[in-house]
Design a protein around this motif. Structure first.
Motif, PDB file in Angstrom:
ATOM      1  N   GLU A  46     -11.732   3.071 -20.857  1.00 17.43           N
ATOM      2  CA  GLU A  46     -13.385   1.677 -20.651  1.00 17.43           C
ATOM      3  C   GLU A  46     -12.352   0.277 -20.836  1.00 17.43           C
ATOM      4  O   GLU A  46     -12.181  -1.340 -20.382  1.00 17.43           O
ATOM      5  CB  GLU A  46     -14.537   1.342 -21.526  1.00 17.43           C
ATOM      6  N   PRO A  47     -11.569   0.604 -22.018  1.00 17.90           N
ATOM      7  CA  PRO A  47     -10.386  -1.255 -22.955  1.00 17.90           C
ATOM      8  C   PRO A  47      -9.855  -1.856 -21.656  1.00 17.90           C
ATOM      9  O   PRO A  47      -9.191  -2.766 -21.165  1.00 17.90           O
ATOM     10  CB  PRO A  47      -9.919  -0.431 -24.030  1.00 17.90           C
ATOM     11  N   PHE A  48      -9.312  -0.491 -21.091  1.00 16.06           N
ATOM     12  CA  PHE A  48      -8.139  -0.827 -19.725  1.00 16.06           C
ATOM     13  C   PHE A  48      -8.340  -1.207 -18.338  1.00 16.06           C
ATOM     14  O   PHE A  48      -8.204  -1.572 -17.878  1.00 16.06           O
ATOM     15  CB  PHE A  48      -7.282   0.426 -19.662  1.00 16.06           C
ATOM     16  N   LYS A  49      -9.703  -0.623 -18.092  1.00 16.17           N
ATOM     17  CA  LYS A  49     -10.272  -1.147 -16.571  1.00 16.17           C
ATOM     18  C   LYS A  49     -10.580  -1.979 -16.394  1.00 16.17           C
ATOM     19  O   LYS A  49      -9.591  -2.765 -14.622  1.00 16.17           O
ATOM     20  CB  LYS A  49     -11.979  -0.329 -17.173  1.00 16.17           C
ATOM     21  N   PRO A  50     -10.373  -3.374 -16.887  1.00 16.82           N
ATOM     22  CA  PRO A  50     -10.403  -4.540 -16.610  1.00 16.82           C
ATOM     23  C   PRO A  50      -8.929  -5.053 -16.121  1.00 16.82           C
ATOM     24  O   PRO A  50      -8.480  -5.715 -15.025  1.00 16.82           O
ATOM     25  CB  PRO A  50     -11.053  -6.121 -17.362  1.00 16.82           C
ATOM     26  N   LEU A  52      -6.586  -2.446 -15.028  1.00 11.64           N
ATOM     27  CA  LEU A  52      -6.239  -1.159 -14.193  1.00 11.64           C
ATOM     28  C   LEU A  52      -7.146  -2.346 -12.578  1.00 11.64           C
ATOM     29  O   LEU A  52      -5.717  -2.685 -11.790  1.00 11.64           O
ATOM     30  CB  LEU A  52      -6.454  -0.872 -13.942  1.00 11.64           C
ATOM     31  N   VAL A  53      -8.094  -3.278 -13.002  1.00  6.26           N
ATOM     32  CA  VAL A  53      -8.990  -3.919 -11.361  1.00  6.26           C
ATOM     33  C   VAL A  53      -7.630  -5.020 -11.588  1.00  6.26           C
ATOM     34  O   VAL A  53      -8.012  -5.117 -10.276  1.00  6.26           O
ATOM     35  CB  VAL A  53     -10.299  -4.008 -12.322  1.00  6.26           C
ATOM     36  N   GLN A  54      -7.662  -5.465 -12.326  1.00  9.97           N
ATOM     37  CA  GLN A  54      -6.678  -6.973 -11.930  1.00  9.97           C
ATOM     38  C   GLN A  54      -5.296  -6.420 -11.017  1.00  9.97           C
ATOM     39  O   GLN A  54      -4.720  -7.285 -10.641  1.00  9.97           O
ATOM     40  CB  GLN A  54      -6.023  -7.464 -13.143  1.00  9.97           C
ATOM     41  N   ARG A  55      -4.435  -5.413 -11.650  1.00 16.43           N
ATOM     42  CA  ARG A  55      -3.005  -5.833 -11.299  1.00 16.43           C
ATOM     43  C   ARG A  55      -3.177  -4.816 -10.087  1.00 16.43           C
ATOM     44  O   ARG A  55      -2.626  -4.852  -8.998  1.00 16.43           O
ATOM     45  CB  ARG A  55      -1.838  -3.972 -12.313  1.00 16.43           C
ATOM     46  N   LEU A  56      -4.346  -3.787 -10.179  1.00 12.59           N
ATOM     47  CA  LEU A  56      -4.211  -3.298  -8.575  1.00 12.59           C
ATOM     48  C   LEU A  56      -5.098  -4.447  -7.238  1.00 12.59           C
ATOM     49  O   LEU A  56      -4.600  -4.086  -6.406  1.00 12.59           O
ATOM     50  CB  LEU A  56      -5.664  -2.477  -8.313  1.00 12.59           C
ATOM     51  N   THR A  57      -5.909  -5.281  -7.547  1.00 11.96           N
ATOM     52  CA  THR A  57      -6.003  -6.676  -6.838  1.00 11.96           C
ATOM     53  C   THR A  57      -4.602  -7.476  -6.166  1.00 11.96           C
ATOM     54  O   THR A  57      -4.462  -7.711  -5.489  1.00 11.96           O
ATOM     55  CB  THR A  57      -6.230  -7.100  -7.824  1.00 11.96           C
ATOM     56  N   GLU A  58      -3.502  -7.275  -7.527  1.00 12.42           N
ATOM     57  CA  GLU A  58      -2.657  -8.201  -7.371  1.00 12.42           C
ATOM     58  C   GLU A  58      -1.691  -7.387  -6.298  1.00 12.42           C
ATOM     59  O   GLU A  58      -0.709  -8.007  -5.224  1.00 12.42           O
ATOM     60  CB  GLU A  58      -1.259  -8.297  -8.893  1.00 12.42           C
ATOM     61  N   ALA A  59      -1.694  -5.740  -6.553  1.00 15.02           N
ATOM     62  CA  ALA A  59      -0.858  -5.248  -5.649  1.00 15.02           C
ATOM     63  C   ALA A  59      -0.905  -4.011  -5.548  1.00 15.02           C
ATOM     64  O   ALA A  59      -1.174  -2.990  -6.908  1.00 15.02           O
ATOM     65  CB  ALA A  59       0.640  -4.723  -6.853  1.00 15.02           C
ATOM     66  N   PRO A  60      -1.613  -3.759  -4.386  1.00 18.02           N
ATOM     67  CA  PRO A  60      -3.077  -2.370  -4.045  1.00 18.02           C
ATOM     68  C   PRO A  60      -2.239  -1.378  -4.769  1.00 18.02           C
ATOM     69  O   PRO A  60      -2.426   0.109  -4.146  1.00 18.02           O
ATOM     70  CB  PRO A  60      -3.652  -3.164  -3.204  1.00 18.02           C
ATOM     71  N   GLU A  61      -0.316  -1.187  -4.232  1.00 25.06           N
ATOM     72  CA  GLU A  61       0.146  -0.212  -4.367  1.00 25.06           C
ATOM     73  C   GLU A  61       1.038   0.737  -5.067  1.00 25.06           C
ATOM     74  O   GLU A  61       1.691   0.903  -5.050  1.00 25.06           O
ATOM     75  CB  GLU A  61       1.488  -0.504  -2.547  1.00 25.06           C
ATOM     76  N   LEU A  62       0.676  -0.135  -6.083  1.00 24.57           N
ATOM     77  CA  LEU A  62       1.003   0.646  -7.054  1.00 24.57           C
ATOM     78  C   LEU A  62       0.497   1.840  -7.770  1.00 24.57           C
ATOM     79  O   LEU A  62      -0.291   2.378  -7.455  1.00 24.57           O
ATOM     80  CB  LEU A  62       0.261  -0.247  -8.843  1.00 24.57           C
ATOM     81  N   THR A  63       1.522   3.218  -8.215  1.00 27.25           N
ATOM     82  CA  THR A  63       1.470   4.277  -8.124  1.00 27.25           C
ATOM     83  C   THR A  63       0.758   4.807  -9.855  1.00 27.25           C
ATOM     84  O   THR A  63       1.110   3.236 -10.254  1.00 27.25           O
ATOM     85  CB  THR A  63       2.571   4.900  -7.603  1.00 27.25           C
ATOM     86  N   ARG A  84      -5.132   8.106 -12.570  1.00 26.32           N
ATOM     87  CA  ARG A  84      -6.104   8.643 -11.443  1.00 26.32           C
ATOM     88  C   ARG A  84      -6.455   9.034 -10.631  1.00 26.32           C
ATOM     89  O   ARG A  84      -7.456   8.272  -9.434  1.00 26.32           O
ATOM     90  CB  ARG A  84      -4.765  10.164 -10.789  1.00 26.32           C
ATOM     91  N   ARG A  85      -7.683   9.437 -10.984  1.00 22.35           N
ATOM     92  CA  ARG A  85      -8.969   9.284 -11.239  1.00 22.35           C
ATOM     93  C   ARG A  85      -9.869   7.641 -10.532  1.00 22.35           C
ATOM     94  O   ARG A  85     -10.808   7.272  -9.151  1.00 22.35           O
ATOM     95  CB  ARG A  85      -9.851  10.687 -11.669  1.00 22.35           C
ATOM     96  N   TYR A  86      -9.747   7.393 -11.927  1.00 28.45           N
ATOM     97  CA  TYR A  86     -10.557   5.743 -11.565  1.00 28.45           C
ATOM     98  C   TYR A  86      -9.470   4.970 -10.840  1.00 28.45           C
ATOM     99  O   TYR A  86     -10.224   4.409  -9.808  1.00 28.45           O
ATOM    100  CB  TYR A  86     -10.337   5.446 -12.929  1.00 28.45           C
ATOM    101  N   VAL A  87      -8.278   5.379 -10.487  1.00 25.50           N
ATOM    102  CA  VAL A  87      -7.259   3.999  -9.859  1.00 25.50           C
ATOM    103  C   VAL A  87      -7.875   4.547  -8.025  1.00 25.50           C
ATOM    104  O   VAL A  87      -8.465   3.694  -7.211  1.00 25.50           O
ATOM    105  CB  VAL A  87      -6.224   4.622  -9.495  1.00 25.50           C
ATOM    106  N   ALA A  88      -8.454   5.653  -7.673  1.00 32.27           N
ATOM    107  CA  ALA A  88      -8.748   6.158  -6.386  1.00 32.27           C
ATOM    108  C   ALA A  88     -10.514   6.218  -6.285  1.00 32.27           C
ATOM    109  O   ALA A  88     -10.107   5.675  -4.764  1.00 32.27           O
ATOM    110  CB  ALA A  88      -9.042   7.789  -5.669  1.00 32.27           C
ATOM    111  N   LYS A  89     -10.565   5.246  -7.382  1.00 31.41           N
ATOM    112  CA  LYS A  89     -11.939   5.082  -6.817  1.00 31.41           C
ATOM    113  C   LYS A  89     -12.191   3.035  -6.855  1.00 31.41           C
ATOM    114  O   LYS A  89     -12.576   2.703  -6.447  1.00 31.41           O
ATOM    115  CB  LYS A  89     -13.192   5.036  -8.763  1.00 31.41           C
ATOM    116  N   VAL A  90     -11.719   3.056  -7.138  1.00 34.49           N
ATOM    117  CA  VAL A  90     -10.801   1.197  -7.451  1.00 34.49           C
ATOM    118  C   VAL A  90      -9.860   0.603  -6.048  1.00 34.49           C
ATOM    119  O   VAL A  90     -10.417  -0.070  -5.406  1.00 34.49           O
ATOM    120  CB  VAL A  90     -10.352   0.326  -9.209  1.00 34.49           C
ATOM    121  N   ARG A  91      -8.772   1.534  -5.478  1.00 33.23           N
ATOM    122  CA  ARG A  91      -8.291   1.528  -4.584  1.00 33.23           C
ATOM    123  C   ARG A  91      -9.155   1.616  -3.716  1.00 33.23           C
ATOM    124  O   ARG A  91     -10.341   2.660  -3.667  1.00 33.23           O
ATOM    125  CB  ARG A  91      -6.834   1.976  -5.175  1.00 33.23           C
ATOM    126  N   HIS A  92      -8.274   0.343  -2.542  1.00 30.26           N
ATOM    127  CA  HIS A  92      -9.321   0.403  -1.089  1.00 30.26           C
ATOM    128  C   HIS A  92      -8.364   1.750  -0.574  1.00 30.26           C
ATOM    129  O   HIS A  92      -7.863   1.581  -0.394  1.00 30.26           O
ATOM    130  CB  HIS A  92      -8.965  -0.852  -0.554  1.00 30.26           C
TER     131      HIS A  92
END
Length: 489
Positions: A46-50, A52-63, A84-92
């Motif tokens: 929860e504290p890191f979700k904002p 993660l969303v920002q980083r995946l918006t800027e660079a969607p291919e981050l592993t 990884r489970r959360y990243v799979a939900k956020v990433r398009h």
């Protein structure tokens, strides 16, 4: 178990007999304590979700590994699985490739490719087995043939067989970027193989190279090779390459080209009848697809091809000749005249000989007659070689034995002599007379009579004459002599 023991009050031994288990199993079941599952604590991400969303918006291919390292620098102390489970939900989700099926006009396109089918045993050699496949794009008619190499001559020969099978030539044929077709390419500029261009110009079709790393461009032939592998090749046994080709031709005629095609919902053989009038006619003179090599005959009166040697008449030793070979025969030509012909050997390191060539050579080298007899007999079969080795260990004149066995090859076939030598090796009876007796036993069991023994005079010229018996029917037409009435009765 727990209900009967804890609520109904049954004895542990009684419950064990009831369920047919050991009493320790019942005791373990009673001792189990059921704890109420604790509610999962608030998400550790929860504290890191904002972030993660920002980083995946800027660079969607981050592993996930890269994001885990960044979060650990911010105080994250958990594993990567939940991340990884959360990243799979956020990433398009990545867009899937979509293909458009293109249908061609009759006689317009065909597709060609090779398929690898493991190795095939030829004698003592294991050779790679390849399948050549050509598919007409409109009718989906399929041609398949198998080969032990993928040389240019074989590639062109397969084309000729496929075009003859279809009864015509399409306008364009699509290929992968194999070296037999494409030597080099830069972008859309393709440098074709000059030898292949010569064949295409003779047959009047346009070669087309598929894009690099894009097998979907020739998906019809790719699917046909996969279909060939699973519907025909897998699970079958073949005694020889000729048997494999014969079974493949039968499968093409009875199954592959008569099935209801999954895409067109029609039979390829029926669509081929519509496509064949649109194919270009075959050339009047077929393209020369033989291997042609200029060679010099060795001092042993032999020429070499593919690690095997082929005999030549001894008078051509040291002379320049041309070797012509296809997948079934080898011909040796001198000044345009054929001087020798052999069956093509696909084994390795073998000596293919013509008995007449060897006999003419032995007339010049009579001292080599004894060793050559032994070599001739040993070549009949592996058991024949072992038989001669056993004879050499016994008080038997090996030269006399070889001479007598060779006389049997004149009276019987090589296969009969080889089988009898193998049988004699098992029975541990050695001698030409025993071998002959075993041959006669095998022939009598098959209802065959003993062949007539050839009459040898010792004169090489007389023994080589082939005398044809005169037909006796002509004597029936002769007039009978008139009876002499003056003679006393």
């Amino acid at each position: 178990m727990r209900r009967l023991c804890l609520r109904e009050g049954w004895a542990i031994e009684t419950v064990a007999r009831r369920f047919g288990v050991h009493h320790s199993t019942v005791r373990r079941a009673i001792a189990v304590t059921w704890e109420t599952a604790q509610p999962r604590p608030a998400g550790v991400l929860e504290p890191f979700k904002p972030y993660l969303v920002q980083r995946l918006t800027e660079a969607p291919e981050l592993t996930g590994t890269r994001l885990l390292a960044e979060l650990k620098a911010q105080g994250y102390q958990h594993g990567i699985a939940i991340l990884r489970r959360y990243v799979a939900k956020v990433r398009h989700p990545r867009p899937r490739k979509v293909y458009l099926r293109v249908e061609t006009e009759p006689g317009e396109y065909a597709q060609v490719d090779w398929g690898s089918f493991g190795h095939f045993r030829i004698g003592s050699t294991s050779r790679p087995l390849s399948a050549f496949a050509m598919v007409l794009s409109y009718s989906r008619a399929l041609f398949v043939d198998f080969s032990l190499d993928m040389h240019m001559e074989t590639f062109l020969r397969m084309h000729q067989r496929a075009l003859e099978y279809f009864g015509g030539i399409p306008r364009r044929i699509l290929y992968d970027n194999l070296k037999s077709v494409v030597l080099n390419r830069v972008g859309s500029t393709v440098q074709f193989n000059p030898r292949f261009l010569s064949f295409a110009g003779h047959s009047l079709f346009e070669p087309v190279a598929a894009p690099i790393r894009y097998p979907e461009a020739k998906g019809r032939v790719e699917a046909s090779i996969k279909y060939l592998r699973h519907a025909f090749f897998y699970g079958r046994s073949f005694s020889s390459l000729e048997d494999l080709r014969a079974q493949a031709r039968t499968w093409l005629t009875e199954t592959a080209n008569t099935r209801l095609h999954a895409t067109t919902r029609e039979r390829p053989c029926e669509r081929l009848l519509l496509e064949r009038p649109r194919l270009h006619p075959l050339p009047v003179h077929p393209y020369d697809t033989d291997i042609l090599l200029p060679l010099v005959v060795s001092k042993e009166a032999r020429v070499r091809l593919d690690s095997n040697s082929y005999s030549v008449p001894p008078e051509f030793a040291g002379k320049s000749v041309h070797l012509r070979a296809n997948d079934t025969s080898v011909r040796i030509l001198h000044e345009g005249t054929e001087v020798a012909r052999h069956e093509r050997c696909w084994d390795r390191h073998r000596h293919v000989e013509d008995a007449h060539h060897i006999q003419r050579l032995l007339e010049r080298r009579k001292l080599a007659l004894g060793p050559k007899r032994k070599e001739r007999l040993a070549s009949l079969s592996p058991e024949a070689r072992l038989y001669l080795q056993e004879v050499a260990r016994r008080p038997i004149r090996l030269n006399n034995e070889c001479r007598a066995l060779l006389r049997l090859t004149l009276q019987y076939s090589d296969a009969e002599v080889a089988a009898a030598m193998a049988r004699a090796l098992v029975l541990r009876t050695f001698g030409a007379r025993y071998v002959r007796a075993l041959i006669d036993q095998a022939r009598f069991a098959q209802g065959l009579a003993e062949p007539s023994e050839p009459i040898l005079t010792g004169n090489a010229i007389a023994d080589s004459l082939d005398v044809q018996p005169h037909p006796l029917d002509s004597y029936d037409a002769l007039p009978l002599p008139k009876p002499n009435l003056l003679l006393p009765s």
